[in-house]
Scaffold this motif. Structure first.
Motif, short mmCIF file in Angstrom:
data_model
loop_
_atom_site.label_atom_id
_atom_site.label_comp_id
_atom_site.label_asym_id
_atom_site.label_seq_id
_atom_site.Cartn_x
_atom_site.Cartn_y
_atom_site.Cartn_z
N PHE A 98 -87.44 -8.74 68.33
CA PHE A 98 -88.03 -8.77 69.66
C PHE A 98 -87.38 -7.83 70.68
N VAL A 99 -86.23 -7.26 70.35
CA VAL A 99 -85.59 -6.29 71.26
C VAL A 99 -85.45 -4.93 70.59
N LEU A 100 -84.88 -4.92 69.39
CA LEU A 100 -84.59 -3.65 68.73
C LEU A 100 -85.87 -2.89 68.35
N VAL A 101 -86.85 -3.58 67.77
CA VAL A 101 -88.08 -2.91 67.34
C VAL A 101 -88.82 -2.29 68.52
N PRO A 102 -89.07 -3.04 69.62
CA PRO A 102 -89.74 -2.39 70.76
C PRO A 102 -88.92 -1.24 71.36
N PHE A 103 -87.58 -1.40 71.40
CA PHE A 103 -86.72 -0.35 71.94
C PHE A 103 -86.85 0.93 71.11
N ILE A 104 -86.76 0.80 69.79
CA ILE A 104 -86.89 1.97 68.91
C ILE A 104 -88.27 2.59 69.04
N PHE A 105 -89.31 1.75 69.09
CA PHE A 105 -90.68 2.25 69.23
C PHE A 105 -90.83 3.08 70.50
N LEU A 106 -90.32 2.56 71.62
CA LEU A 106 -90.45 3.27 72.90
C LEU A 106 -89.66 4.57 72.91
N VAL A 107 -88.46 4.54 72.33
CA VAL A 107 -87.65 5.77 72.27
C VAL A 107 -88.37 6.83 71.44
N VAL A 108 -88.90 6.42 70.30
CA VAL A 108 -89.62 7.38 69.43
C VAL A 108 -90.88 7.89 70.14
N LEU A 109 -91.62 6.99 70.77
CA LEU A 109 -92.83 7.39 71.49
C LEU A 109 -92.51 8.41 72.58
N LEU A 110 -91.49 8.14 73.39
CA LEU A 110 -91.10 9.07 74.45
C LEU A 110 -90.62 10.40 73.87
N ILE A 113 -93.74 12.36 72.71
CA ILE A 113 -94.48 12.91 73.85
C ILE A 113 -93.72 14.11 74.44
N PHE A 114 -92.41 13.95 74.62
CA PHE A 114 -91.61 15.04 75.19
C PHE A 114 -91.62 16.27 74.29
N LEU A 115 -91.41 16.07 72.98
CA LEU A 115 -91.37 17.20 72.05
C LEU A 115 -92.72 17.89 71.93
N LEU A 116 -93.80 17.11 71.96
CA LEU A 116 -95.14 17.73 71.98
C LEU A 116 -95.32 18.56 73.24
N GLY A 117 -94.86 18.02 74.37
CA GLY A 117 -94.94 18.76 75.63
C GLY A 117 -94.18 20.07 75.56
N VAL A 118 -92.96 20.02 75.00
CA VAL A 118 -92.15 21.24 74.87
C VAL A 118 -92.85 22.23 73.92
N ALA A 119 -93.39 21.72 72.81
CA ALA A 119 -94.07 22.60 71.85
C ALA A 119 -95.26 23.30 72.51
N PHE A 120 -96.09 22.54 73.24
CA PHE A 120 -97.24 23.14 73.91
C PHE A 120 -96.80 24.11 75.01
N LEU A 171 -93.04 8.08 82.23
CA LEU A 171 -93.10 6.96 81.29
C LEU A 171 -91.70 6.42 81.00
N ALA A 172 -90.72 7.31 80.90
CA ALA A 172 -89.34 6.86 80.66
C ALA A 172 -88.86 5.99 81.82
N ARG A 173 -89.17 6.39 83.05
CA ARG A 173 -88.79 5.58 84.21
C ARG A 173 -89.50 4.23 84.19
N PHE A 174 -90.81 4.26 83.87
CA PHE A 174 -91.59 3.02 83.82
C PHE A 174 -91.05 2.08 82.74
N PHE A 175 -90.84 2.63 81.53
CA PHE A 175 -90.35 1.82 80.42
C PHE A 175 -88.92 1.32 80.68
N TYR A 176 -88.12 2.10 81.39
CA TYR A 176 -86.76 1.67 81.74
C TYR A 176 -86.85 0.41 82.60
N HIS A 177 -87.68 0.48 83.65
CA HIS A 177 -87.85 -0.68 84.54
C HIS A 177 -88.40 -1.88 83.77
N LEU A 178 -89.42 -1.63 82.95
CA LEU A 178 -90.02 -2.69 82.14
C LEU A 178 -88.99 -3.26 81.15
N GLY A 179 -88.17 -2.38 80.56
CA GLY A 179 -87.15 -2.82 79.61
C GLY A 179 -86.12 -3.73 80.25
#
Length: 197
Positions: A98-110, A113-120, A171-179
């Motif tokens: 309930f903590v580690l899985v969502p944390f890893i998911f959000l880190v990977v998601l961010l 998104i960031f790496l796709l942004g850099v690639a584009f 999204l990182a700021r939002f997820f930080y607050h939500l986390g």
């Protein structure tokens, strides 16, 4: 289970020294000493009081997790949220899910998104340069059928990449607050479950 007040306080001190500021640690230990004093005055044994408080190791883990979550809330940084998550994981086995899985998911998601942004954002200007070279008649690698359309498309790709990078930041700021809110809730649930048992 610890049998005496002195042993209970000693374990708490050892587990929380270096985690809590000295003044906060002394206040906490004073509160526990007061709890023992009042309990003994009403006729309870030290062993009974220790049992009612729960193990000092569990108390120390809860205090540490609460402190680190508050610290992460007060001073936002990757390091603080990481320490808060790790401390919260120590509160119970179910936190691995309930903590580690969502944390890893959000880190990977961010990160994605960031790496796709850099690639584009990197590909767009490179594609624009090749389109511009084609328009000017300079032999180059042809990315697009139509160099003019390719130039406009390249600008769009670059803009999209920049938008993804900005979105990752917000999204990182939002997820930080939500986390932080989720970790606080999680600690509350664990404390509530222990109070019931």
């Amino acid at each position: 289970m610890t049998q005496t007040e002195q042993e209970y306080i000693r374990i708490l001190r050892n587990r929380l020294e270096g985690v809590l500021p000295r003044e906060d640690l002394e206040d906490l230990l004073s509160d526990y000493s007061e709890h023992f004093r009042i309990g003994k005055a009403s006729g309870r044994t030290e062993e009974d009081l220790c049992r009612s408080l729960g193990s000092p190791e569990d108390v120390a883990r809860e205090v540490k997790a609460t402190h680190l979550v508050k610290k992460a809330e007060k001073t936002r940084s990757c390091r603080n949220i990481f320490h808060a998550v790790i401390a919260t994981l120590g509160l119970g086995l179910f936190n691995l899910v309930f903590v580690l899985v969502p944390f890893i998911f959000l880190v990977v998601l961010l990160a994605v998104i960031f790496l796709l942004g850099v690639a584009f954002a990197v590909f767009g200007p490179a594609a624009f340069i090749f389109s511009l070279l084609q328009i000017l008649g300079i032999p180059s690698f042809a990315i697009w059928q139509s160099p003019l359309a390719g130039a406009f498309f390249s600008i769009g790709i670059t803009s999209f990449g920049i938008l993804l990078i900005v979105a990752a930041f917000y999204l990182a700021r939002f997820f930080y607050h939500l986390g932080i809110r989720y970790l606080t809730w999680n600690i509350g649930v664990i404390k509530g479950a222990e109070d019931i048992s």
